[in-house]
Design a protein around this motif. Structure first.
Motif, mmCIF file in Angstrom:
data_model
loop_
_atom_site.group_PDB
_atom_site.id
_atom_site.type_symbol
_atom_site.label_atom_id
_atom_site.label_comp_id
_atom_site.label_asym_id
_atom_site.label_seq_id
_atom_site.Cartn_x
_atom_site.Cartn_y
_atom_site.Cartn_z
ATOM 1 N N GLN A 187 34.912 31.794 40.172
ATOM 2 C CA GLN A 187 35.535 32.693 41.122
ATOM 3 C C GLN A 187 36.775 33.319 40.516
ATOM 4 N N CYS A 188 37.103 34.540 40.985
ATOM 5 C CA CYS A 188 38.313 35.200 40.504
ATOM 6 C C CYS A 188 39.538 34.463 41.050
ATOM 7 N N PRO A 189 40.535 34.232 40.173
ATOM 8 C CA PRO A 189 41.747 33.554 40.665
ATOM 9 C C PRO A 189 42.567 34.429 41.609
ATOM 10 N N ASN A 190 42.364 35.743 41.602
ATOM 11 C CA ASN A 190 43.195 36.650 42.412
ATOM 12 C C ASN A 190 42.494 37.203 43.636
ATOM 13 N N CYS A 191 41.158 37.060 43.692
ATOM 14 C CA CYS A 191 40.406 37.734 44.738
ATOM 15 C C CYS A 191 39.377 36.792 45.345
ATOM 16 N N SER A 192 38.951 37.115 46.562
ATOM 17 C CA SER A 192 37.852 36.342 47.123
ATOM 18 C C SER A 192 36.544 36.965 46.654
ATOM 19 N N GLN B 299 33.990 38.923 34.509
ATOM 20 C CA GLN B 299 34.925 39.922 35.029
ATOM 21 C C GLN B 299 34.945 39.948 36.546
ATOM 22 N N CYS B 300 36.140 40.230 37.087
ATOM 23 C CA CYS B 300 36.237 40.488 38.516
ATOM 24 C C CYS B 300 36.153 42.000 38.715
ATOM 25 N N HIS B 301 35.283 42.432 39.599
ATOM 26 C CA HIS B 301 35.120 43.873 39.812
ATOM 27 C C HIS B 301 36.153 44.446 40.773
ATOM 28 N N HIS B 302 37.056 43.603 41.251
ATOM 29 C CA HIS B 302 38.063 44.105 42.191
ATOM 30 C C HIS B 302 39.435 44.244 41.572
ATOM 31 N N CYS B 303 39.795 43.304 40.681
ATOM 32 C CA CYS B 303 41.146 43.371 40.122
ATOM 33 C C CYS B 303 41.131 43.542 38.615
ATOM 34 N N GLY B 304 39.967 43.479 38.007
ATOM 35 C CA GLY B 304 39.909 43.661 36.566
ATOM 36 C C GLY B 304 40.153 42.377 35.780
ATOM 37 N N HIS B 305 40.408 41.256 36.472
ATOM 38 C CA HIS B 305 40.587 39.984 35.779
ATOM 39 C C HIS B 305 39.380 39.715 34.881
ATOM 40 N N ALA B 306 39.625 39.281 33.650
ATOM 41 C CA ALA B 306 38.516 38.994 32.729
ATOM 42 C C ALA B 306 38.827 37.736 31.941
#
Ligand code: ADP
Ligand code: ZN
Length: 737
Positions: free
Chosen positions: A453-458, A471-478
């Motif tokens: 899971q993304c650490p910044n987003c649900s 990759q997170c498609h909401h915040c760009g976390h990779a």
């Protein structure tokens, strides 16, 4: 407004003007106009705000400007040398600000898009013929020059004139000395040449000619009108609205064509060039700043005649706009969901209204809003019911995935694979459409069940195998794809769940190892440029199987494409969005519409677990009208737009409890109303984005309710947002995420 300017302590006490600065403040600030500076409303200036210098727009005076203490006034720093923003555009800024509940300065910022430098472009030296000073006796060379300039008495560059007359530049120099030419400085040539409306154009079919006539008439009347071109994919909507563009140009006006995707513009520009012998100016976020500045200025000066652009082109300061076209008007890309939450389609209609000019909306799958407007007679409507020429619509079928399951580990049913195989055997192309980037939407550990899971987003992290990243498609976390599970440490037991386009490539290559397979996705390396090349190659037949996300769905013309497979038609139907059915219908209609554009028999195969769903039924039966009727009926019963009004307040903050508490206090402050309900607060469907927790209040009103006034009253009655808390207003939310 102009007063006498007496000096008082070094400060003029003369003219005071309001200036809109590109900041989130409620209205314009007052500034003193330095002596000798001449500014009128609409002028672009530079002004001090605190320690900074910012661009500003001289605003229309109101009574409050006189009430400012002149001693406290700071002077305007500089007035830029460029055409003023006209009154229509200033009203438009006001209108958008009021509608979207955004501070007007932030809307003005979209107009003042050009970076700090407003330096005029360098002028180029030229020669203006002074025909009255013709010498009595002419050499043959001089005679050639005179023959030319008598027919073309405008200014020439020296080299251009010498070349056109077939003489050496020394002949021209001699004529300058003799007084035949006066040296002048001219504005540099426009970034794009003027379109030529007199060129040969395609012979329009009967339907097309009738539609074009309607549009030409609308352009001819010089006043506001809105016309919906509702025509199936490939029916020639573009050809038809080109006639409207030609009509506007013939009147000496400018035209704006909005397109939803940059990916679409390349082929569009070429088509425009074929028709008009010149390209339009482009406008989108990917442009180099220098080019942006140039286009902006030349649009303002009226030297660029046609702009084709993304939604932000709506805020260009046209000097004499005579037509707006919105292609693919139903497209979600017209909605901006950040800073200023606006729908360019709707705001374009407002712009046309304020500017007293015609607007044309084109789509094969009009939005419910535009359909209802056409049915109610608020928009004119033209229909193009069949494809142009030999091309027939593809034959559409659903594949019931319960009855035709894919092989283990795969996502393509045998029926679809067979159809793809037959297409490429015939030397035709197949498209597999899946609206999911990356390799797999979810990765989990088969031993402990850990999900990435993304650490910044649900949101789940999406594996991108080509980049070896999650990759997170909401915040760009990779992050790198790990070898071991971060929770239990087991090696090599991570499982990809579900398909993304990258994963489909594997499956396709396995089945068709010899086929030329291409994958297109908005996150491909190489960006827009590479995408254009790939699209071009596909159109030329240099690929057999194309796998793509929704950027292949729209507008493209692939002559050899005869099979389109929709890998998962159900994706968009399950997200609880009231527009889910409309969206899915539009998307699937558009993507299957890529097939059979030149006459071969063609097929659209739709993989679904719910073939009986009304959307699938409407697609397969081709009964568009029934779908619209049913969907419009449901909206009407539920009082949803356009039969009711909707707005969302998104309340976000870094602390979950505090954010929820604040959302509740806003809810409690909401006044009672006869025609407006407030729902929530509820966690937003994406409850956490970029480390901010999100709650949502939905404001639902009757069609005639003043939802903006209501929201203003909620915001002023409730406690102010402090610390990390923030409220965003989204009037007419497009999705409920
Ligand atoms: P739409 O915009 O409705 O999808 P297009 O305008 O792209 O349709 O037309 C589809 C194809 O048919 C294009 O290749 C276009 O050049 C061609 N076409 C449409 N109308 C004509 C016409 N009157 N003469 C020649 N070709 C046409
Ligand atoms: Zn994230």
């Amino acid at each position: 407004m102009v007063g006498d300017s007496k000096k008082s302590g070094g400060m003029t006490t003369g003219q005071v003007v309001p200036v809109l600065v590109p900041l989130p403040v409620p209205g314009p600030y007052s500034y003193a106009v330095p002596e000798g500076m001449d500014v009128t409303p609409g002028a672009i200036v530079q002004v001090p705000v605190g320690p900074r210098q910012v661009p500003g727009l001289v605003w229309d005076a109101d009574d409050t400007a006189g009430a400012v203490d002149p001693v406290k006034l700071r002077p305007i720093t500089q007035a830029f040398d460029c055409p003023p923003i006209d009154a229509t555009m200033r009203r438009f800024i006001d209108w958008v600000a009021a509608w979207t509940l955004t501070p007007p300065g932030l809307v003005a910022r979209m107009v003042l898009r050009v970076p700090a430098a407003f330096d005029p472009e360098p002028r180029v030296p030229a020669l203006q013929p002074m025909l009255e000073t013709k010498p009595e006796r002419l050499t043959p060379a001089r005679r050639r020059v005179f023959e030319l300039i008598e027919d073309n008495p405008g200014a020439w560059t020296k080299s251009g004139l010498a070349h056109a007359a077939g003489v050496s530049t020394s002949v021209i120099d001699g004529l300058v000395k003799a007084g035949t030419f006066k040296p002048v400085m001219l504005p540099p040539p426009a970034v794009v040449p003027d379109p030529d409306t007199g060129r040969k154009r395609p012979e329009l079919s009967g339907d097309q000619a009738e539609a074009a006539e309607t549009l030409r008439h609308a352009v001819g009347t010089d006043c506001y009108s809105a016309t919906l071109i509702d025509g199936v994919t490939g029916s020639g909507k573009t050809e038809v609205y080109f006639e409207a563009v030609a009509a506007a140009l013939d009147k000496g006006k400018q035209a704006l064509i909005l397109l939803p995707e940059i990916a679409l513009t390349a082929t569009f520009l070429e088509r425009f060039h074929d028709r008009f012998g010149a390209r339009p100016a482009e406008w989108h976020s990917d442009m180099a700043p220098k080019m942006r500045e140039k286009v902006w200025r030349q649009v303002a000066e009226g030297r660029v005649r046609v702009v084709a652009g993304a939604r932000s082109a709506l805020f260009l300061p046209f000097r004499d706009l005579g037509l707006i076209v919105i292609d693919e008007e139903h497209d979600q890309a017209y909605k901006q969901d950040e800073r200023v939450f606006y729908n360019a389609r709707d705001m374009a209609v407002v712009r046309a209204h304020l500017g007293d000019l015609p607007i044309v909306l084109a789509s094969a799958t009009p939005s419910i809003e535009s359909r209802v407007n056409a049915e109610a007679g608020r928009y004119g409507a033209v229909r193009l019911a069949s494809r142009f020429g030999e091309a027939a619509m593809p034959d559409l079928r659903t594949i019931d995935m319960r009855k035709h399951p894919p092989a283990r580990g795969g996502f393509l049913s045998p029926v679809l694979l067979e159809a793809v195989g037959r297409a490429i055997e015939r030397g035709e192309q197949a498209l597999l459409f899946l609206n999911r980037r990356g390799y797999a939407p979810l990765t989990l550990c088969r031993v402990c069940g850990h999900r990435f899971q993304c650490p910044n987003c649900s949101a789940w992290l999406v594996e991108h195998r080509f980049r070896q990243q999650m990759q997170c498609h909401h915040c760009g976390h990779a992050e790198k794809v790990p070898e071991a599970c971060p929770q239990c440490g087991t090696l090599d037991h991570l499982a990809a769940c579900g398909p993304g386009v990258e994963r489909l490539v594997e499956e396709v290559v396995q089945h068709f190892p010899d086929a030329r397979t291409v994958m297109l996705s908005s996150d491909m390396p190489g960006g827009a440029k590479r995408l254009r090349l790939e699209l071009d190659a596909i159109a030329k037949g240099e690929a057999d199987i194309v796998i793509g996300t929704q950027l292949v769905a729209k507008g493209h013309h692939f002559p050899k494409m005869t099979v389109v497979g929709v890998v998962d038609a159900d994706i968009g139907l399950t997200n609880g969005d009231p527009r889910a059915a409309e969206r899915t219908f539009q998307l699937l209609h558009q993507v299957t519409g890529r097939a059979g554009r030149t006459g071969e028999a063609s097929h659209g195969l739709i993989q679904t677990y719910q073939p009986e769903h009304p959307v699938m039924a409407a697609l397969v039966s081709g009964d568009r009208e029934r779908f619209y009727e049913r969907e419009i009926g449901e909206r009407q019963r539920a009082g949803l737009p356009p039969f009711g009004r909707l707005a969302a307040l998104i309340i976000s903050g870094e602390d979950k409890a505090e954010t929820e508490k604040y959302a509740r206090s806003l809810r409690a402050a909401a006044p009672r109303s006869d025609d407006i309900d407030v729902l929530g607060p509820a966690e937003a469907p994406l409850a956490l984005i970029r480390g901010r927790y999100r709650y949502r209040l939905l404001i639902h009103g009757d069609r005639k309710s003043d939802i903006q006034a209501y929201i203003r009253s909620v915001l002023s009655a409730g406690p102010k947002a402090r610390g990390s808390l923030r409220v965003q207003v989204d009037v007419d939310p497009q999705s409920f995420l």
